[in-house]
Scaffold this active site. Structure first.
Site, PDB file in Angstrom:
ATOM      1  CB  CYS A 290      -0.907  -0.096   1.251  1.00 38.19           C
ATOM      2  SG  CYS A 290      -2.382   1.607   1.175  1.00 38.19           S
TER       3      CYS A 290
ATOM      4  CG  ASP B 296      -7.012  -2.819  -3.535  1.00 35.46           C
ATOM      5  OD1 ASP B 296      -7.648  -1.982  -3.169  1.00 35.46           O
ATOM      6  OD2 ASP B 296      -5.842  -2.960  -3.555  1.00 35.46           O
TER       7      ASP B 296
ATOM      8  CG  HIS C  32      -6.157  -2.697  -0.052  1.00 34.04           C
ATOM      9  ND1 HIS C  32      -5.248  -2.175  -0.964  1.00 34.04           N
ATOM     10  CD2 HIS C  32      -5.360  -2.447   1.173  1.00 34.04           C
ATOM     11  CE1 HIS C  32      -4.278  -1.644  -0.417  1.00 34.04           C
ATOM     12  NE2 HIS C  32      -4.402  -1.437   0.854  1.00 34.04           N
TER      13      HIS C  32
END
Lengths: 363, 225
Positions: A149, A302, A331
């Site tokens: 991320c 995601d 995600h």
């Protein structure tokens, strides 16, 4: 309240109460009434270095023979790193360890009020300090970097600035190109006054960030998830996994104010990283300077970092060895779903193993 | 309401109370009749009148008899502080307006989702009650998710979300400023002052980190190696 209403409500409540009692009787002894193990089962590790609140964690190898080039995992500033090591059967860290990869993780800790002036430059500088510690400990000139991320964005920036220390770069659901509107957060961020948020709060409160993440899909995250929990309340394993996830979701630190300001203004709003105009400290970040082998990991569903925010990195760097791997999931599911660990992570581990084997001695 | 226009707080108390009351009444009216209930209220303007009456009672009292003696001192001696109270009230009104607008959006998506699910359910046949229960729930979630997704991706919604957030921050900033005013009266350090210290502390940490790396010693603040 009229008499009719009172009667009606009283009657509904009695019915609801009876229905709940019947259901509980049917369940017998649901796990929530007994002992549940919702503890996070971290792999054995030790803290080998600290920079203020920020820790470098080294995991105890699971194999006698460890591959020469270690990997440093960098997570985001929001939430905690242990999503990658939640429990033994759902641990990316353990997937690496099982193949003899030497694993380090940066724990960003909980920023206090004095950290509000920490910038992305400070965080990248901290990664550099930790990389130097690892190089010294492992006696290698380069390490593998795995960023998840926002941590993937940091690792990418780091690789552009300190490419000589990076053996390979793995970005997992990392936001790089913010030009697309496919991500709800990207669209919202254009209407959010980051300056006002930071000037008001200092560090951005975790609760504030959490509300934003939950609002991305309120029907699933605030309703369906809990209905699903209720439907599976008799399944001890389900309850324990659910509680561990909840623990992780709401164990979120505040975000250092200036980093948040820069991330929102320079990346989300101005998209400076892919334009080659992002300034980190006194240096301009040029993605063309990333030459290390690159693995881009994305997840189809995601909704925080859709694949089209990550994939453009491949076209911006100079790396010759570029690979993309996509997982059919979300995600977080990318890191914790059993299917991901069964079908997806073995491929990633194979790729990383290939880049962990050839030792390069320190210059 | 511009604070500069206040020349003598004591003499303009009632004027400002009246003007602010009117501003609130207008905002309240638009809130009740334009936001939550576009078609107007069933009981005419009665609930609105009752609301504004209560507000006026409270507001007039707050101006004439501040809840804390120190507030009385501030409003009596410092026109700027008095203006801060009024501006805070305005910011709060704006926040409520934006909140109502957001609630209308979310309620509308919920209503459309459930209506759509009901319509589809009424034209579907189910073999068993269990099948009905399961499929009805799935359909309900699917329809709701679709309506909410469309709403959350709408640029107008994003703009309203931004406005809501900004108005919340405005209220917080103004409240914080008032608290800082109080702190100053007690000679206590304010957040602004403490922040200044934190900034210096951060710069010092950065310098120490740089110097220790340049000197080839430990590469960070501390090491357990």
């Amino acid at each position: 309240m009229s008499e009719e209403w009172a009667k009606m409500l009283g009657s509904s409540f009695a019915e609801w109460n009876k229905s709940m009692s019947d259901q509980l009787a049917k369940l017998g002894s649901p796990p929530l009434l007994g002992a549940v193990n919702a503890e996070i089962e971290l792999s054995p590790s030790e803290v080998v270095h600290k920079v203020g609140r920020i820790k470098l964690i080294h995991y105890k190898p699971l194999r006698k023979k460890v591959l020469p080039v270690p990997i440093l995992i960098v997570y985001a500033l929001v939430n905690k790193y242990y999503i990658l090591d939640l429990q033994p059967d759902r641990s990316v860290v353990r997937d690496y360890l099982k193949q003899g990869i030497d694993v380090y993780v940066i724990d960003w800790g909980d920023p206090g009020p004095s950290d509000r002036y920490e910038t992305i430059g400070d965080e990248v500088d901290c990664i550099d300090i930790m990389v130097d510690v690892i190089r010294k400990r492992s006696k290698v000139s380069k390490v593998n970097l795995h960023g998840y991320c926002m941590g993937g964005t940091f690792c990418t920036i780091y690789s552009a600035l300190h490419g000589e220390k990076v053996k390979s770069l793995i970005t997992q659901a990392a936001p790089i190109d913010f030009s697309s509107d496919s991500g709800v957060l990207t669209m919202w961020s254009r209407h959010i006054d980051a300056d006002k948020i930071v000037d008001t709060f200092g560090n951005v409160p975790a609760e504030f960030m959490n509300v934003g993440f939950l609002l991305v899909n309120p029907v699933r995250l605030l309703l369906d998830k809990y209905v699903n929990f209720y439907q599976n309340v008799t399944d001890k394993g389900f309850v324990e996994n659910f509680l561990r996830m909840e623990k992780w979701i709401f164990d979120s630190p505040d975000v250092p104010g200036e980093s948040y300001r820069q991330f929102l203004n320079d990346l989300y709003k101005k998209n400076l990283l892919v334009k080659g105009e992002l300034m980190v400290g006194d240096e301009k970040v040029n993605l063309k300077r990333v030459k290390a082998p690159l693995l881009i990991i994305t997840a189809d569903n995601d909704n925080l970092v859709p694949p089209d925010m990550s994939r453009p990195l491949g076209g911006k760097v100079s790396s010759r060895d570029k690979t993309s791997m996509n997982f059919a999931g979300g995600h977080i599911g990318l890191s914790v779903s059993p299917r991901a660990h069964r079908e997806f992570w073995p491929k990633v581990v194979t790729w990383v193993t290939k880049h962990s084997s050839k030792k390069e001695s320190r210059p | 309401m511009a604070t500069e226009s206040i020349s003598n707080c004591n003499s303009v108390d009632s004027d400002y109370a009246e003007k602010t009351y009117k501003a609130w009444a207008e905002l309240g009216k638009s809130f009740f009749t334009g936001g939550l209930f576009p078609g107007g209220l069933a009981g005419g303007d009665q609930p609105l009148e009752s609301w504004t009456k209560n507000f006026r009672g409270l507001y007039d009292k707050a101006m004439a008899f501040p809840p804390f003696p120190v507030a009385g001192g501030m409003t009596g001696q410092d026109p700027k502080a008095y203006g801060e109270y009024i501006d805070l009230a305005k910011a709060q009104a704006e926040l409520y307006g934006n909140w109502a607008s957001m609630m209308v959006d979310l309620s509308k998506a919920w209503f459309e989702g459930t209506t759509s699910a009901s319509t589809k359910l009424s034209s579907t046949k189910f073999e068993t009650p269990e099948a009905y229960r399961r499929q009805a729930y799935d359909l309900f979630i699917k329809e709701l998710e679709s309506k909410f997704d469309a709403l959350l991706r709408d640029k107008k919604f994003a703009s309203r979300l931004g406005n809501l957030l900004s108005s919340y921050l405005e209220v917080k900033q103004r409240s914080d400023r008032l608290v800082e005013g109080y702190m100053g009266l007690f000679n206590m350090p304010t957040r602004t002052e403490i922040d200044r210290v934190y900034k210096e502390l951060h710069e010092l940490k950065r310098t120490v980190r740089r110097l220790s790396r340049e000197s080839g010693g430990k590469s960070g603040d501390e090491s357990d190696e």
